[in-house]
Structure formats: structure tokens, C-alpha cells
Design a protein around this motif. Structure first.
Motif, PDB file in Angstrom:
ATOM      1  N   ALA A 213       7.940   1.126   5.839  1.00  0.00           N
ATOM      2  CA  ALA A 213       8.041   1.308   7.064  1.00  0.00           C
ATOM      3  C   ALA A 213       7.104   1.085   8.023  1.00  0.00           C
ATOM      4  N   GLY A 214       7.134   0.197   9.130  1.00  0.00           N
ATOM      5  CA  GLY A 214       6.200  -0.141  10.080  1.00  0.00           C
ATOM      6  C   GLY A 214       5.040  -1.275   9.660  1.00  0.00           C
ATOM      7  N   LYS A 215       5.279  -1.677   8.637  1.00  0.00           N
ATOM      8  CA  LYS A 215       4.220  -2.627   7.699  1.00  0.00           C
ATOM      9  C   LYS A 215       4.772  -4.015   8.162  1.00  0.00           C
ATOM     10  N   THR A 216       3.818  -4.855   8.646  1.00  0.00           N
ATOM     11  CA  THR A 216       4.413  -6.194   9.010  1.00  0.00           C
ATOM     12  C   THR A 216       4.076  -7.167   7.709  1.00  0.00           C
ATOM     13  N   ASP A 217       4.771  -8.154   7.707  1.00  0.00           N
ATOM     14  CA  ASP A 217       4.596  -8.941   6.494  1.00  0.00           C
ATOM     15  C   ASP A 217       3.089  -9.537   6.623  1.00  0.00           C
ATOM     16  N   GLU A 218       2.349  -9.743   7.603  1.00  0.00           N
ATOM     17  CA  GLU A 218       1.065 -10.247   7.695  1.00  0.00           C
ATOM     18  C   GLU A 218       0.221  -9.368   7.191  1.00  0.00           C
ATOM     19  N   GLN A 219       0.340  -7.928   7.347  1.00  0.00           N
ATOM     20  CA  GLN A 219      -0.632  -7.048   7.062  1.00  0.00           C
ATOM     21  C   GLN A 219      -0.188  -6.765   5.304  1.00  0.00           C
ATOM     22  N   PHE A 220       0.846  -7.060   4.790  1.00  0.00           N
ATOM     23  CA  PHE A 220       1.127  -6.990   3.513  1.00  0.00           C
ATOM     24  C   PHE A 220       0.602  -8.317   2.733  1.00  0.00           C
ATOM     25  N   ALA A 221       0.521  -9.215   3.471  1.00  0.00           N
ATOM     26  CA  ALA A 221      -0.212 -10.370   2.879  1.00  0.00           C
ATOM     27  C   ALA A 221      -1.847 -10.311   2.788  1.00  0.00           C
ATOM     28  N   ARG A 222      -2.211  -9.778   3.897  1.00  0.00           N
ATOM     29  CA  ARG A 222      -3.831  -9.402   3.737  1.00  0.00           C
ATOM     30  C   ARG A 222      -4.097  -8.542   2.489  1.00  0.00           C
ATOM     31  N   GLU A 223      -3.312  -7.250   2.402  1.00  0.00           N
ATOM     32  CA  GLU A 223      -3.663  -6.488   1.446  1.00  0.00           C
ATOM     33  C   GLU A 223      -3.402  -7.090   0.053  1.00  0.00           C
ATOM     34  N   SER A 224      -2.486  -7.805  -0.152  1.00  0.00           N
ATOM     35  CA  SER A 224      -2.296  -8.490  -1.274  1.00  0.00           C
ATOM     36  C   SER A 224      -3.195  -9.514  -1.775  1.00  0.00           C
TER      37      SER A 224
ATOM     38  N   PRO B 286      -7.217  -2.461 -11.651  1.00  0.00           N
ATOM     39  CA  PRO B 286      -6.740  -1.983 -10.155  1.00  0.00           C
ATOM     40  C   PRO B 286      -5.429  -1.822 -10.203  1.00  0.00           C
ATOM     41  N   TRP B 287      -4.989  -0.512  -9.644  1.00  0.00           N
ATOM     42  CA  TRP B 287      -3.710  -0.041  -9.576  1.00  0.00           C
ATOM     43  C   TRP B 287      -3.473   1.028  -8.901  1.00  0.00           C
ATOM     44  N   PRO B 288      -2.431   1.067  -7.946  1.00  0.00           N
ATOM     45  CA  PRO B 288      -1.286   0.165  -7.909  1.00  0.00           C
ATOM     46  C   PRO B 288      -1.418  -0.936  -6.810  1.00  0.00           C
ATOM     47  N   PRO B 289      -0.546  -1.834  -7.053  1.00  0.00           N
ATOM     48  CA  PRO B 289      -0.686  -2.812  -6.051  1.00  0.00           C
ATOM     49  C   PRO B 289      -0.216  -2.715  -4.661  1.00  0.00           C
ATOM     50  N   PRO B 290      -0.384  -3.095  -3.529  1.00  0.00           N
ATOM     51  CA  PRO B 290      -0.059  -2.850  -2.247  1.00  0.00           C
ATOM     52  C   PRO B 290       1.593  -2.779  -2.123  1.00  0.00           C
ATOM     53  N   TRP B 291       1.982  -2.142  -1.228  1.00  0.00           N
ATOM     54  CA  TRP B 291       3.524  -1.966  -0.923  1.00  0.00           C
ATOM     55  C   TRP B 291       3.644  -2.877   0.123  1.00  0.00           C
ATOM     56  N   GLY B 292       4.969  -3.408   0.139  1.00  0.00           N
ATOM     57  CA  GLY B 292       5.278  -4.488   1.218  1.00  0.00           C
ATOM     58  C   GLY B 292       6.729  -4.761   0.817  1.00  0.00           C
ATOM     59  N   ARG B 293       7.418  -5.370   2.067  1.00  0.00           N
ATOM     60  CA  ARG B 293       8.969  -5.673   1.960  1.00  0.00           C
ATOM     61  C   ARG B 293       9.275  -6.638   1.070  1.00  0.00           C
ATOM     62  N   THR B 294       8.415  -7.623   0.536  1.00  0.00           N
ATOM     63  CA  THR B 294       8.685  -8.540  -0.351  1.00  0.00           C
ATOM     64  C   THR B 294       7.671  -8.561  -1.758  1.00  0.00           C
ATOM     65  N   MET B 295       7.331  -7.265  -1.881  1.00  0.00           N
ATOM     66  CA  MET B 295       6.440  -6.955  -3.069  1.00  0.00           C
ATOM     67  C   MET B 295       7.193  -7.232  -4.501  1.00  0.00           C
ATOM     68  N   LEU B 296       6.654  -7.821  -5.333  1.00  0.00           N
ATOM     69  CA  LEU B 296       7.239  -8.326  -6.483  1.00  0.00           C
ATOM     70  C   LEU B 296       7.923  -7.115  -7.225  1.00  0.00           C
ATOM     71  N   ARG B 297       7.401  -5.973  -7.210  1.00  0.00           N
ATOM     72  CA  ARG B 297       7.932  -4.892  -8.237  1.00  0.00           C
ATOM     73  C   ARG B 297       8.858  -3.793  -7.103  1.00  0.00           C
ATOM     74  N   ARG B 298       9.341  -4.307  -6.197  1.00  0.00           N
ATOM     75  CA  ARG B 298      10.282  -3.672  -5.340  1.00  0.00           C
ATOM     76  C   ARG B 298      11.847  -2.951  -6.159  1.00  0.00           C
ATOM     77  N   PRO B 299      12.162  -2.018  -5.756  1.00  0.00           N
ATOM     78  CA  PRO B 299      13.434  -1.568  -6.311  1.00  0.00           C
ATOM     79  C   PRO B 299      14.498  -2.702  -6.040  1.00  0.00           C
ATOM     80  N   ALA B 300      15.292  -3.277  -7.160  1.00  0.00           N
ATOM     81  CA  ALA B 300      16.280  -4.315  -7.046  1.00  0.00           C
ATOM     82  C   ALA B 300      15.691  -5.655  -6.749  1.00  0.00           C
TER      83      ALA B 300
END
Length: 488
Positions: free
Chosen positions: A204-215, A252-266
Motif C-alpha cells: 500500500a502506497g509503494k510506487t513501482d519506481e520505489q519497488f524498482a530501486r529497492e529491488s 539476504p532475505w527477505p526480498p522487498p515487497w512490491g506490486r509486481t514482486m515475483l513471490r506475491r500471492p497468486a
């Protein structure tokens, strides 16, 4: 326009004895031909699904697909047995890192072929990665990156059945069971919905750009760790995982959370598993549960696994598909961090209640300080044995003994098992007794006889109810006894 799904390629294996599904994209009717059989499939909304008649094992054949003036021809197609290998990191674990790799790397068996579903976080990424996907026949030096469990299971099946065996590998390390079901399925029961809710809260509230930087930052940490480990292995090939962790630090674990994260539910369900459905199969080999073992989640694993089995069978349009699951082995993680006995118990409960399913007890596997034990030949052999015994009806040792009855008679307690046990001098140390003191314990065929003293109204006997323990109970068939917790 004509394009077969990426899982259809040269060297593939198609399932014998069942109508064979062939599917993909087209802009008109598609004619599929194999072994002198032809079928025509209509195209709806740009997709087609044809079903060839059931064939006996054989080959090599050429499969052709025609749509208007376009055609595709795939050579070296075999008909035999096909399994989908799913789960998380211990199913993904590569042959190159396996304990017996030098021996396995020299093997050759043209009957055995592997297809790996690319690990894709989005549909766009899946389509791009699939362009490089191929079926790989087993040959010296060709299978270093193949799933080690799938490798050993396939070899055992091909040798025993003497037919082509195809393994479709669809797994990602660190994935919960929630990753391998649809959002609709997860939202239909509380334990599944909990994973969706947690995901929505984290992103919630995390942009794709922020997730890309964290990834990107996370990947740099992973690359640093991998480089450090490679250097340590080059310096000391026999280095233990404990020493690796001491010198290179924890992975290093866990990876960052994001809308398009590889390990998201479903997510992997949509971008990986659904991409190979409804390929015709004999069944599934499944090794997963570690990621769902934290105490806050472990209690819901039975509901998760039950829903997953039902969804996978529905997705591949065959309620008869055999489901062979690997029970979690031993691991020395702290119990307040992960509850592996709860996962093991859930696996037994669900598989016992599911038709056409079986569970491989892996209590003869595991490393205290390594969640990825390097012996994958043993679990591969156990899963293959389950398939041979229960899917093919062959008389092979496949099932570890299970506790079937407990009965008290005065100060004696009898534990009866489904198969004969080996004599075990350390039996008394292996059993946890509540409500009494254990004076003596002995094995008599299919029974353990316990002599007790200072009995209370109820006596409880537990075996293998810790993350890590010494597994002393073995069947005469060479397979470990399943965990148990019983009151009498």
C-alpha cells in the motif's frame, strides 16, 4: 498467426494413455497431426485447444500444426510419462549444487527430458523469457541447471518403466503455497485471504519506481553474497554451509515487497503455472512448505495444501492426477521462528484425506544448519517410488511405516505400525513420553512394546516432533517411520 504454447517444443514428451492436449494462439482453425492422427480445433478469442487421441508410449514422432498458410513442425517428440514438479527452493535446487553431481553429470538417457517454466514476475516477462525455453534431453554436461529432485525422480521412473519421461519443472525458491493458487481461490477461505491481506498491506502506497530501486539494491546484496560464496567454494570445495554462513553472512532475505514482486500471492500461478496448463500429465511431484512454517502461518497450512491440490487438478482438467508430496525433512531452525512439525503434520493430514495422493517421509534427509540439504538423490528416489507404487501399481518399497494403533494393557503400551520395523537400540531416547516413565522399549515386528511406570490417567507418546532430531525408527523396507503424536 499461429503460435503453440512455449511448452510444446522439439524433444518434448507427451503423456501416453490419455487424450493429448495441444494449445496455443491462432487466428483461425488449427490442424494438429501426430503419429498419423489429425484433429482440427476451432479458434476462440485468439486461442485454440486441440485434443489428440490417446497413444501408447513410443516415438520419436513429428508433431505438426497448421493454420491457413502457416505451419509448425516439432521433431523428436516422444510419448511416455509426464510429471509436473512444483514447489519452492528444494525442488528448484540445481543439479550442479547437488552432492552427487559429478556422477550425475556423466549420465546419458535420451528417454529423459526436462522443461523449465521460466520464473516470470509479469505476463510480459513470461512471454519474453519463453522465447528461450527448450526441452533438454539428459546427456553428459547438459543438465547442470535442472532440478536435482526432478533429475533423480525422472531417472528412476525411466529405468523402471522403460518409457520416455518428461519433467515440467515449475518452482521458485522462497514461495509460499499462496503463490501457486489464484486470487479467487485464496480469497475463498480465511487462511488464503490472510496472505492476500498481508500483501496488500505491504505494498500500500509503494510506487513501482520505489519497488524498482529497492529491488536493484537487493539484487546487489544477493550478487555480493553469491560472489563471496563462490570464492569460498573455490578456496575450499568441501566447505560446509555453516562455515559459509559464518564467513559470508546469511543469505539476504527477505526480498522487498512490491506490486509486481515475483513471490506475491497468486503471482507465479498466473505467470508460470497457468502458462503450461492444461498440458496432459500423469501427475505432480511437490516439495514445498518451508516458507509457510512460521508459527503464525503453520496452523493454516492444511487448508492451503488442500486448496492447492484441488486447484492444480482443476487447472489441468483432470481430477485423477496423482499428487506425490515430499514431507519436510529435518532442519535445525529455532522452533519459535519456524514450526516444521506442524507442517509435517498438516502434510500427513491432507494427503491421507486426499484420493490418489501419497506422501514421501523425508526424515532420513536434512542438514541441521542448511535449509537446502545437498542430497537430492534420496528425496528424488522417494518420490519416484511413490509414483511407481501408487500411480503405476508396481511392487516397490514406497511408504514408510505409520502408526496405526496404540493400546494400553496395565503398565504396557503397544504401538502398532503399518509395516515391520528394524530393531533400534536407541528407541528409548527417541520417544517422548508424557504421563509416565519409560522403563523399557523394544521392537517386535510391526509393534513397539513400551514398559511404563508411574502411569497417569493418560499417556502421550511423541516421535519426531521437533525441527531437528535423530531419526532412529526405520522400517524393514528401509524407509523412515512417519512422525506421530498419540495418547492412550
Amino acid at each position: 498467426m499461429l503460435r503453440l504454447a512455449a511448452v510444446f517444443g522439439e524433444h518434448m514428451v507427451l503423456q501416453q494413455g490419455k487424450p493429448i492436449a495441444v494449445f496455443g494462439e491462432a487466428d483461425g482453425p488449427v490442424v494438429i497431426t501426430l503419429a498419423q492422427h489429425s484433429v482440427t480445433a476451432a479458434c476462440e478469442d485468439g486461442r485454440f485447444l486441440a485434443r489428440l487421441p490417446a497413444l501408447a508410449a513410443g516415438g520419436p514422432y513429428t508433431l505438426t500444426a497448421r493454420c491457413g498458410h502457416e505451419s509448425v513442425a516439432l521433431d523428436d517428440v516422444m510419448v511416455g510419462e509426464v510429471w509436473l514438479c512444483g514447489g519452492q527452493s528444494n525442488m528448484e535446487f540445481r543439479l550442479r549444487d547437488e552432492r552427487h553431481y559429478a556422477e550425475a553429470d556423466a549420465m546419458q538417457d535420451s528417454r529423459v527430458r526436462f522443461y523449465e517454466v521460466p520464473q516470470a514476475a509479469t505476463m510480459h516477462e513470461a512471454e519474453a523469457l519463453e522465447r528461450g525455453c527448450v526441452w533438454t534431453p539428459l546427456a553428459p554436461g547438459a543438465c547442470a541447471d535442472v532440478s536435482a529432485v526432478a533429475f533423480y525422480a525422472a531417472r528412476a521412473l525411466a529405468q523402471r518403466l522403460n518409457v520416455a519421461v518428461g519433467m515440467i519443472v515449475c518452482c521458485i525458491g522462497g514461495t509460499s503455497a499462496s503463490c501457486w493458487m489464484s486470487r479467487e481461490t485464496l480469497s475463498a477461505f480465511p487462511e488464503g485471504q490472510a496472505y492476500l491481506t498481508e500483501f496488500e498491506q505491504h505494498v500500500a502506497g509503494k510506487t513501482d519506481e520505489q519497488f524498482a530501486r529497492e529491488s536493484a539494491a537487493y539484487q546487489r546484496e544477493v550478487d555480493r553474497w553469491n560472489a563471496a560464496v563462490a570464492a569460498l567454494k573455490a578456496e575450499k570445495p568441501e566447505i560446509s554451509f555453516a562455515e559459509i554462513t559464518e564467513r559470508a553472512g546469511a543469505f539476504p532475505w527477505p526480498p522487498p515487497w512490491g506490486r509486481t514482486m515475483l513471490r506475491r500471492p497468486a503471482g507465479p500461478f498466473e505467470t508460470m503455472l497457468s502458462r503450461v496448463a492444461p498440458y496432459t500429465l500423469r501427475g505432480f511431484l511437490f516439495y514445498q512448505g518451508e516458507q509457510d512454517s512460521p508459527p503464525t502461518r503453520a496452523g493454516g497450512y492444511a487448508a492451503m495444501l488442500s486448496a492447492l491440490i484441488a486447484q492444480w487438478r482443476a487447472l489441468f482438467e483432470d481430477e485423477t492426477l496423482f499428487f506425490a508430496a515430499a514431507q519436510l525433512p529435518r532442519f535445525g531452525v529455532e522452533p519459535d521462528a519456524e514450526d516444521w512439525p506442524a507442517i509435517r503434520a498438516a502434510q500427513q493430514t491432507v494427503i491421507d484425506a486426499t484420493d490418489n495422493a501419497a506422501l514421501a517421509c523425508l526424515l532420513d534427509c536434512g542438514e541441521r544448519d542448511n535449509v537446502h540439504p545437498t542430497d537430492k538423490r534420496t528425496p528424488g528416489a522417494h518420490l519416484a517410488a511413490l509414483a511407481l507404487r501408487h500411480a503405476y501399481g508396481q511392487a516397490v518399497p514406497a511408504d514408510g511405516p505409520r502408526l496405526v494403533r496404540a493400546a494400553r494393557d496395565g503398565s504396557s503400551l503397544m504401538l502398532e505400525f503399518s509395516g515391520a520395523l528394524r530393531e533400534q537400540p536407541a528407541l528409548m531416547q527417541a520417544l517422548e513420553i508424557g504421563g509416565a516413565r519409560l522403563r523399557d522399549a523394544r521392537v517386535e515386528g510391526c509393534r513397539c512394546m513400551l514398559d511404563l511406570e508411574a502411569l497417569q490417567e493418560s499417556v502421550r507418546v511423541r516421535y519426531a516432533q521437533a525441527n531437528w532430531f535423530e531419526p532412529v525408527l526405520m522400517g524393514e523396507n528401509g524407509l523412515p517411520v512417519f512422525p506421530f503424536d498419540v495418547k492412550a
